[in-house]
Scaffold this motif. Structure first.
Motif, PDB file in Angstrom:
ATOM      1  N   SER A 134       0.816  -1.201   0.114  1.00  0.00           N
ATOM      2  CA  SER A 134       0.047   0.070  -0.142  1.00  0.00           C
ATOM      3  C   SER A 134       0.961   1.192  -0.128  1.00  0.00           C
ATOM      4  CB  SER A 134      -0.899   0.039   1.179  1.00  0.00           C
ATOM      5  OG  SER A 134      -1.809  -1.196   1.360  1.00  0.00           O
ATOM      6  N   ARG A 135       0.328   2.310  -0.524  1.00  0.00           N
ATOM      7  CA  ARG A 135       0.932   3.561  -0.843  1.00  0.00           C
ATOM      8  C   ARG A 135       0.965   4.357   0.804  1.00  0.00           C
ATOM      9  NH1 ARG A 135       0.792   8.759  -4.850  1.00  0.00           N
ATOM     10  NH2 ARG A 135       2.317  10.198  -3.626  1.00  0.00           N
ATOM     11  N   ASP A 136       2.168   4.749   1.226  1.00  0.00           N
ATOM     12  CA  ASP A 136       2.263   5.518   2.402  1.00  0.00           C
ATOM     13  C   ASP A 136       2.437   6.891   2.239  1.00  0.00           C
ATOM     14  OD1 ASP A 136       3.089   6.697   4.724  1.00  0.00           O
ATOM     15  OD2 ASP A 136       4.147   4.949   5.457  1.00  0.00           O
ATOM     16  N   HIS A 137       1.584   7.950   2.564  1.00  0.00           N
ATOM     17  CA  HIS A 137       1.629   9.380   2.464  1.00  0.00           C
ATOM     18  C   HIS A 137       2.340  10.201   3.277  1.00  0.00           C
ATOM     19  CE1 HIS A 137      -1.065   8.914  -1.210  1.00  0.00           C
ATOM     20  NE2 HIS A 137      -1.792   7.795  -0.560  1.00  0.00           N
ATOM     21  N   LYS A 138       2.901   9.459   4.142  1.00  0.00           N
ATOM     22  CA  LYS A 138       3.474  10.303   5.426  1.00  0.00           C
ATOM     23  C   LYS A 138       4.822  10.852   4.793  1.00  0.00           C
ATOM     24  CE  LYS A 138       2.110   7.166   9.030  1.00  0.00           C
ATOM     25  NZ  LYS A 138       1.642   6.108   8.150  1.00  0.00           N
ATOM     26  N   LYS A 139       5.174  11.894   5.578  1.00  0.00           N
ATOM     27  CA  LYS A 139       6.557  12.691   5.495  1.00  0.00           C
ATOM     28  C   LYS A 139       7.309  12.237   6.344  1.00  0.00           C
ATOM     29  CE  LYS A 139       4.500  17.215   3.654  1.00  0.00           C
ATOM     30  NZ  LYS A 139       4.660  18.862   3.791  1.00  0.00           N
ATOM     31  N   LYS A 142      14.937  11.083   9.090  1.00  0.00           N
ATOM     32  CA  LYS A 142      15.844  10.543  10.119  1.00  0.00           C
ATOM     33  C   LYS A 142      15.879  11.458  11.087  1.00  0.00           C
ATOM     34  CE  LYS A 142      17.700   7.503   6.625  1.00  0.00           C
ATOM     35  NZ  LYS A 142      18.892   7.069   5.961  1.00  0.00           N
ATOM     36  N   ILE A 143      16.203  11.220  12.629  1.00  0.00           N
ATOM     37  CA  ILE A 143      16.977  12.092  13.368  1.00  0.00           C
ATOM     38  C   ILE A 143      18.360  11.686  13.268  1.00  0.00           C
ATOM     39  CG2 ILE A 143      16.767  12.716  15.754  1.00  0.00           C
ATOM     40  CD1 ILE A 143      13.870  12.294  15.655  1.00  0.00           C
ATOM     41  N   ILE A 144      19.034  12.617  13.026  1.00  0.00           N
ATOM     42  CA  ILE A 144      20.756  12.491  13.121  1.00  0.00           C
ATOM     43  C   ILE A 144      21.268  13.657  14.075  1.00  0.00           C
ATOM     44  CG2 ILE A 144      22.913  12.277  11.967  1.00  0.00           C
ATOM     45  CD1 ILE A 144      21.097  11.208   9.465  1.00  0.00           C
ATOM     46  N   ASP A 145      22.041  13.530  15.109  1.00  0.00           N
ATOM     47  CA  ASP A 145      22.608  14.318  15.682  1.00  0.00           C
ATOM     48  C   ASP A 145      21.660  15.357  16.266  1.00  0.00           C
ATOM     49  OD1 ASP A 145      25.172  13.378  15.692  1.00  0.00           O
ATOM     50  OD2 ASP A 145      25.712  14.665  13.899  1.00  0.00           O
ATOM     51  N   HIS A 146      20.259  14.819  16.634  1.00  0.00           N
ATOM     52  CA  HIS A 146      19.305  15.525  17.232  1.00  0.00           C
ATOM     53  C   HIS A 146      18.683  16.463  16.160  1.00  0.00           C
ATOM     54  CE1 HIS A 146      20.480  13.889  21.152  1.00  0.00           C
ATOM     55  NE2 HIS A 146      21.483  14.584  20.888  1.00  0.00           N
ATOM     56  N   LYS A 147      18.525  16.290  15.073  1.00  0.00           N
ATOM     57  CA  LYS A 147      18.092  17.091  13.956  1.00  0.00           C
ATOM     58  C   LYS A 147      17.339  16.393  12.860  1.00  0.00           C
ATOM     59  CE  LYS A 147      21.696  20.565  14.012  1.00  0.00           C
ATOM     60  NZ  LYS A 147      22.906  21.313  13.380  1.00  0.00           N
ATOM     61  N   PHE A 148      16.094  16.852  12.560  1.00  0.00           N
ATOM     62  CA  PHE A 148      15.354  15.982  11.804  1.00  0.00           C
ATOM     63  C   PHE A 148      15.863  16.115  10.203  1.00  0.00           C
ATOM     64  CE2 PHE A 148      11.535  15.194   9.268  1.00  0.00           C
ATOM     65  CZ  PHE A 148      11.209  14.212   9.479  1.00  0.00           C
ATOM     66  N   LYS A 149      16.235  15.265   9.588  1.00  0.00           N
ATOM     67  CA  LYS A 149      16.585  15.075   8.101  1.00  0.00           C
ATOM     68  C   LYS A 149      15.459  14.503   7.324  1.00  0.00           C
ATOM     69  CE  LYS A 149      20.796  16.580   9.338  1.00  0.00           C
ATOM     70  NZ  LYS A 149      21.452  17.805   8.833  1.00  0.00           N
ATOM     71  N   PRO A 150      14.714  15.149   6.388  1.00  0.00           N
ATOM     72  CA  PRO A 150      13.704  14.653   5.699  1.00  0.00           C
ATOM     73  C   PRO A 150      14.090  13.696   4.781  1.00  0.00           C
ATOM     74  CG  PRO A 150      13.497  17.091   5.666  1.00  0.00           C
ATOM     75  CD  PRO A 150      14.997  16.639   6.446  1.00  0.00           C
ATOM     76  N   PHE A 151      13.699  12.473   4.607  1.00  0.00           N
ATOM     77  CA  PHE A 151      13.884  11.371   4.037  1.00  0.00           C
ATOM     78  C   PHE A 151      13.110  11.393   2.542  1.00  0.00           C
ATOM     79  CE2 PHE A 151      12.971   6.887   2.496  1.00  0.00           C
ATOM     80  CZ  PHE A 151      14.291   6.519   2.335  1.00  0.00           C
ATOM     81  N   ASN A 152      11.919  11.352   2.438  1.00  0.00           N
ATOM     82  CA  ASN A 152      11.178  11.567   1.253  1.00  0.00           C
ATOM     83  C   ASN A 152      10.487  12.725   0.638  1.00  0.00           C
ATOM     84  OD1 ASN A 152       9.436  11.489   3.378  1.00  0.00           O
ATOM     85  ND2 ASN A 152       7.763  10.095   1.678  1.00  0.00           N
ATOM     86  N   TYR A 153      11.013  13.731   1.253  1.00  0.00           N
ATOM     87  CA  TYR A 153      10.265  15.002   0.815  1.00  0.00           C
ATOM     88  C   TYR A 153      11.448  16.359   1.292  1.00  0.00           C
ATOM     89  CZ  TYR A 153       9.360  16.365   5.516  1.00  0.00           C
ATOM     90  OH  TYR A 153       9.447  16.493   6.868  1.00  0.00           O
ATOM     91  N   LYS A 154      11.071  17.388   0.730  1.00  0.00           N
ATOM     92  CA  LYS A 154      11.698  18.488   1.215  1.00  0.00           C
ATOM     93  C   LYS A 154      10.914  19.408   1.935  1.00  0.00           C
ATOM     94  CE  LYS A 154      14.552  18.850  -3.193  1.00  0.00           C
ATOM     95  NZ  LYS A 154      14.878  19.777  -4.403  1.00  0.00           N
ATOM     96  N   ILE A 155      11.605  20.099   2.998  1.00  0.00           N
ATOM     97  CA  ILE A 155      10.675  20.824   3.856  1.00  0.00           C
ATOM     98  C   ILE A 155       9.641  21.881   3.095  1.00  0.00           C
ATOM     99  CG2 ILE A 155      10.795  22.753   5.638  1.00  0.00           C
ATOM    100  CD1 ILE A 155      11.819  20.023   6.761  1.00  0.00           C
ATOM    101  N   GLY A 156       8.406  22.002   3.302  1.00  0.00           N
ATOM    102  CA  GLY A 156       7.467  22.870   2.699  1.00  0.00           C
ATOM    103  C   GLY A 156       6.971  21.984   1.494  1.00  0.00           C
ATOM    104  N   ARG A 158       4.448  19.754  -0.497  1.00  0.00           N
ATOM    105  CA  ARG A 158       3.086  19.329  -0.210  1.00  0.00           C
ATOM    106  C   ARG A 158       3.117  17.675  -0.106  1.00  0.00           C
ATOM    107  NH1 ARG A 158      -1.113  21.659  -4.609  1.00  0.00           N
ATOM    108  NH2 ARG A 158       0.469  20.485  -5.589  1.00  0.00           N
ATOM    109  N   SER A 159       2.290  17.136   0.521  1.00  0.00           N
ATOM    110  CA  SER A 159       2.069  15.628   0.719  1.00  0.00           C
ATOM    111  C   SER A 159       1.664  15.107  -0.525  1.00  0.00           C
ATOM    112  CB  SER A 159       1.147  15.279   1.744  1.00  0.00           C
ATOM    113  OG  SER A 159       1.540  15.645   3.049  1.00  0.00           O
ATOM    114  N   GLN A 160       0.753  15.859  -1.334  1.00  0.00           N
ATOM    115  CA  GLN A 160       0.279  15.320  -2.523  1.00  0.00           C
ATOM    116  C   GLN A 160       1.294  15.221  -3.871  1.00  0.00           C
ATOM    117  OE1 GLN A 160      -1.008  17.755  -1.089  1.00  0.00           O
ATOM    118  NE2 GLN A 160      -2.095  19.260  -2.410  1.00  0.00           N
ATOM    119  N   ASP A 161       2.533  15.739  -3.558  1.00  0.00           N
ATOM    120  CA  ASP A 161       3.731  15.972  -4.444  1.00  0.00           C
ATOM    121  C   ASP A 161       4.741  14.942  -4.061  1.00  0.00           C
ATOM    122  OD1 ASP A 161       2.372  17.990  -5.809  1.00  0.00           O
ATOM    123  OD2 ASP A 161       3.191  19.469  -4.813  1.00  0.00           O
ATOM    124  N   LEU A 162       4.695  14.190  -3.064  1.00  0.00           N
ATOM    125  CA  LEU A 162       5.506  13.251  -2.654  1.00  0.00           C
ATOM    126  C   LEU A 162       5.680  12.416  -3.782  1.00  0.00           C
ATOM    127  CD1 LEU A 162       4.979  12.652   1.387  1.00  0.00           C
ATOM    128  CD2 LEU A 162       6.521  14.269   0.282  1.00  0.00           C
TER     129      LEU A 162
END
Length: 222
Positions: A134-139, A142-156, A158-162
């Protein structure tokens, strides 16, 4: 041509949710949902088996119309992979089995025509193995050195553009016995059948999962 059978592994030991496989879901044992589903597809499969080490589970399986495979206790440990249950079942059945449909008791709800459609795809494409995703629509990130690093998207973004990402939903697996004998249920070469349905969210491991399944079942038209 050999038979197509359904196998439902259902061992007795469940630490997080005791007696999970026969716990009542809306008045019916959890295991019974997969048995009943398989039995509605006897135009596509030849037999329905439950593999278990537990006498109560075996009695429920027989009551709801499945055949029972007595699985040895040494094949029912917490770390024992499902493949050993399938291989043992095939040895016990000792018949010309061509294809195995694996149904997990912890995924009790499935779209009505899923098994029929999946077997049609499996046979038409002459596949060796198939599993449902099934498709997963979540953004995700990973958390590296206490910082969130987006895996499958860029900050900002839209979910529908993932970019589409998918997860194994566990609803069913179809595998040639020749692969099972090689210790494979599915792998990177297997066909991923996309299923987008509310039932794909249900995989019972905890009491909360159980309560969510009851909610979905009570509010479903299927």
């Amino acid at each position: 041509m050999g038979k197509t059978i359904a196998i439902i592994p259902a061992r007795g030991g469940s630490k997080r949710l005791p007696n999970k496989n026969i716990k009542l879901l809306c008045g019916i044992p959890l295991l019974a949902y997969s048995i009943k589903y398989a039995l509605t597809n006897l135009d596509k499969i030849d037999d329905v088996y439950v593999s278990s080490d537990n006498e109560n589970i075996k009695q429920v399986a027989l009551k709801y119309g499945a055949k029972v495979i007595d699985r040895p206790a040494e094949l029912c440990g917490d770390s024992e992979p499902t493949i050993t249950a399938l291989k043992h079942a095939l040895e016990v059945i000792n018949d010309e089995i061509d294809t195995v449909v694996l149904l997990q008791a912890t995924n009790p709800l499935r779209p009505k025509d899923l098994l029929k459609n999946a077997l049609n795809v499996f046979n038409e494409k002459k596949l060796n193995s198939l599993f449902t995703v099934s498709r997963d629509h979540k953004k995700l990130g990973k958390i590296i050195d206490h910082k969130f690093k987006p895996f499958n998207y860029k900050i900002g973004q839209r979910s529908q553009d993932l970019e589409p990402l998918y997860y194994e939903n566990g609803l069913l697996f179809i595998t040639k016995t020749s692969l099972i004998k090689k210790d494979i249920i599915f792998n990177e070469l297997s066909y991923p059948l996309i299923v987008n349905h509310k039932f794909t969210e249900i995989d019972i491991d905890t009491q909360e999962d159980f309560e969510y399944a009851e909610y979905i079942l009570k509010n479903s038209n299927e």
